[in-house]
Design a protein around this motif. Structure first.
Motif, PDB file in Angstrom:
ATOM      1  N   ASN A   1     -37.307 -48.077  45.458  1.00 40.23           N
ATOM      2  CA  ASN A   1     -36.568 -46.862  45.185  1.00 40.23           C
ATOM      3  C   ASN A   1     -37.359 -45.793  46.129  1.00 40.23           C
ATOM      4  OD1 ASN A   1     -37.338 -44.135  43.373  1.00 40.23           O
ATOM      5  ND2 ASN A   1     -35.421 -45.038  42.923  1.00 40.23           N
TER       6      ASN A   1
ATOM      7  N   PHE B   1     -30.122 -44.480  45.637  1.00 38.54           N
ATOM      8  CA  PHE B   1     -31.012 -44.181  44.949  1.00 38.54           C
ATOM      9  C   PHE B   1     -30.441 -43.211  43.872  1.00 38.54           C
ATOM     10  CE2 PHE B   1     -33.209 -45.182  48.610  1.00 38.54           C
ATOM     11  CZ  PHE B   1     -33.945 -46.377  48.539  1.00 38.54           C
ATOM     12  N   GLU B   2     -29.343 -42.503  44.228  1.00 36.19           N
ATOM     13  CA  GLU B   2     -28.777 -41.416  43.642  1.00 36.19           C
ATOM     14  C   GLU B   2     -29.705 -40.444  43.191  1.00 36.19           C
ATOM     15  OE1 GLU B   2     -26.365 -42.991  39.956  1.00 36.19           O
ATOM     16  OE2 GLU B   2     -26.348 -45.064  40.985  1.00 36.19           O
ATOM     17  N   GLU B   3     -30.478 -40.138  44.237  1.00 36.99           N
ATOM     18  CA  GLU B   3     -31.515 -39.010  43.915  1.00 36.99           C
ATOM     19  C   GLU B   3     -30.956 -37.946  44.740  1.00 36.99           C
ATOM     20  OE1 GLU B   3     -34.397 -38.703  42.384  1.00 36.99           O
ATOM     21  OE2 GLU B   3     -34.407 -40.885  41.871  1.00 36.99           O
TER      22      GLU B   3
ATOM     23  N   GLY C   1     -32.444 -49.398  44.461  1.00 38.26           N
ATOM     24  CA  GLY C   1     -31.645 -48.473  43.387  1.00 38.26           C
ATOM     25  C   GLY C   1     -32.199 -47.469  42.738  1.00 38.26           C
ATOM     26  N   LYS C   2     -31.443 -47.088  41.531  1.00 37.72           N
ATOM     27  CA  LYS C   2     -31.889 -45.866  40.884  1.00 37.72           C
ATOM     28  C   LYS C   2     -32.978 -46.057  39.859  1.00 37.72           C
ATOM     29  CE  LYS C   2     -29.815 -42.365  37.769  1.00 37.72           C
ATOM     30  NZ  LYS C   2     -28.748 -41.777  36.946  1.00 37.72           N
ATOM     31  N   GLY C   3     -34.060 -45.297  39.884  1.00 40.94           N
ATOM     32  CA  GLY C   3     -35.176 -45.426  39.090  1.00 40.94           C
ATOM     33  C   GLY C   3     -36.166 -46.424  38.896  1.00 40.94           C
TER      34      GLY C   3
ATOM     35  N   SER D   1     -35.089 -50.285  39.064  1.00 38.27           N
ATOM     36  CA  SER D   1     -34.680 -51.056  40.102  1.00 38.27           C
ATOM     37  C   SER D   1     -35.680 -51.776  40.564  1.00 38.27           C
ATOM     38  CB  SER D   1     -34.131 -49.938  41.202  1.00 38.27           C
ATOM     39  OG  SER D   1     -34.992 -49.399  41.554  1.00 38.27           O
TER      40      SER D   1
ATOM     41  N   CYS E   1     -29.700 -36.279  50.160  1.00 38.77           N
ATOM     42  CA  CYS E   1     -29.540 -35.910  48.788  1.00 38.77           C
ATOM     43  C   CYS E   1     -28.113 -36.124  48.501  1.00 38.77           C
ATOM     44  CB  CYS E   1     -30.048 -34.552  48.535  1.00 38.77           C
ATOM     45  SG  CYS E   1     -31.739 -34.592  48.220  1.00 38.77           S
TER      46      CYS E   1
ATOM     47  N   HIS F   1     -37.905 -41.466  45.990  1.00 37.42           N
ATOM     48  CA  HIS F   1     -37.750 -40.071  45.344  1.00 37.42           C
ATOM     49  C   HIS F   1     -38.757 -39.258  45.565  1.00 37.42           C
ATOM     50  CE1 HIS F   1     -40.609 -42.198  42.604  1.00 37.42           C
ATOM     51  NE2 HIS F   1     -40.979 -41.003  42.318  1.00 37.42           N
TER      52      HIS F   1
END
Length: 262
Positions: A63, A240-242, A133-135, A138, A235, A65
């Motif tokens: 991840n 990661f869909e961040e 991946g996300k969060g 992951s 973004c 973020h």
């Protein structure tokens, strides 16, 4: 994965309840060392110890973020930004930027961030055989629910300047090295990373409500300027869909909740 998340949520909730039960004082009891901290201070008396995670180069990036302002504190990022989810610390250089650097970009896909702001970026690595991946989920799997975790960290001042660092250089974009999922590169030239034992962060935790997870941290002690245009592109589209700045956890200062930096 859903089972792992349910178990993890139940564990965190249970331990959080134990942390304050019968203890009206500031510090939770029975937990390992916590994060974030002042990395210029080596003081820590928390008795729980665990093995440091291996080098990020032998782990899978799971991840990426970023947080609004620095969660950690150091000489180079020591301007207090206040309490609350968007508190933390700002880079000293953020107070001496040019008008051009502070100019709003034509397009900005990153919510909660503008030129002149400070961000702390976390590259999270796991010993599990997982894909990015996300969060935090992951970083785990049904077969690997208790991994070694390592977070590589860099604090940036975000500026509108294409000559500043390009976040694409530090992104994932499907990169693999020696069989491991890896960022294309990690920031360099910002001082020898300070390594210590800690926990997960974020505004849901305090000195009264501690994180039970064990994390090896590597925090670079100097700020760097990052081009907001490059961050905006990341973004807009990343695995990661961040696309927003996470809140910060208030600095942990109680020595009983900190590991000794050796």
């Amino acid at each position: 994965m859903q089972t792992v998340r349910i178990i993890q949520f139940a564990l965190v909730s249970l331990l959080a309840g134990f942390s304050t039960l019968g203890h009206a004082a500031e510090a939770c009891v029975g937990f390992g060392p916590q994060t974030p901290r002042d990395i210029d201070s080596a003081v820590g008396t928390n008795p729980r110890a665990f093995s440091m995670a291996p080098s990020y180069q032998t782990m899978n990036l799971c991840n990426i973020h970023f947080h609004a302002n620095a969660e950690h504190k150091a000489k180079d990022f020591s301007i207090y930004a206040g309490d609350g989810v968007n508190g933390g610390y700002q880079c000293n250089v953020s107070k001496s930027l040019s008008r051009a650097e502070l100019k709003a970009p034509k397009v900005n896909h990153c919510k909660g961030i503008k030129p002149g702001d400070t961000i702390e970026v976390h590259w999270v690595h796991s010993s599990c055989d997982v894909k990015p991946g996300k969060g935090l989920g992951s970083c785990l799997s049904e077969q690997c629910a208790n991994p070694d975790l390592r977070v590589e960290t860099q604090v940036f001042t975000v500026v509108n300047d294409t000559n500043a660092l390009d976040f694409a250089d530090f992104s994932y974009a499907g990169n693999r090295a020696k069989g491991y999922h890896q960022a294309k590169a990690l920031p360099s030239g910002t001082g020898e990373p300070v390594q210590f034992q800690g926990s997960t962060t974020g505004p849901s935790y305090t000195e009264a409500t501690c994180s039970p997870l064990q994390v090896s941290w590597s925090v670079r002690p100097q700020c760097a300027k990052l081009d907001i245009n490059s961050l905006s592109k990341w973004c807009e589209n990343n695995v990661f869909e961040e696309d927003y700045a996470h809140g910060v956890r208030k600095l942990v200062t109680n020595p009983k909740l900190l590991s000794e930096i050796k």
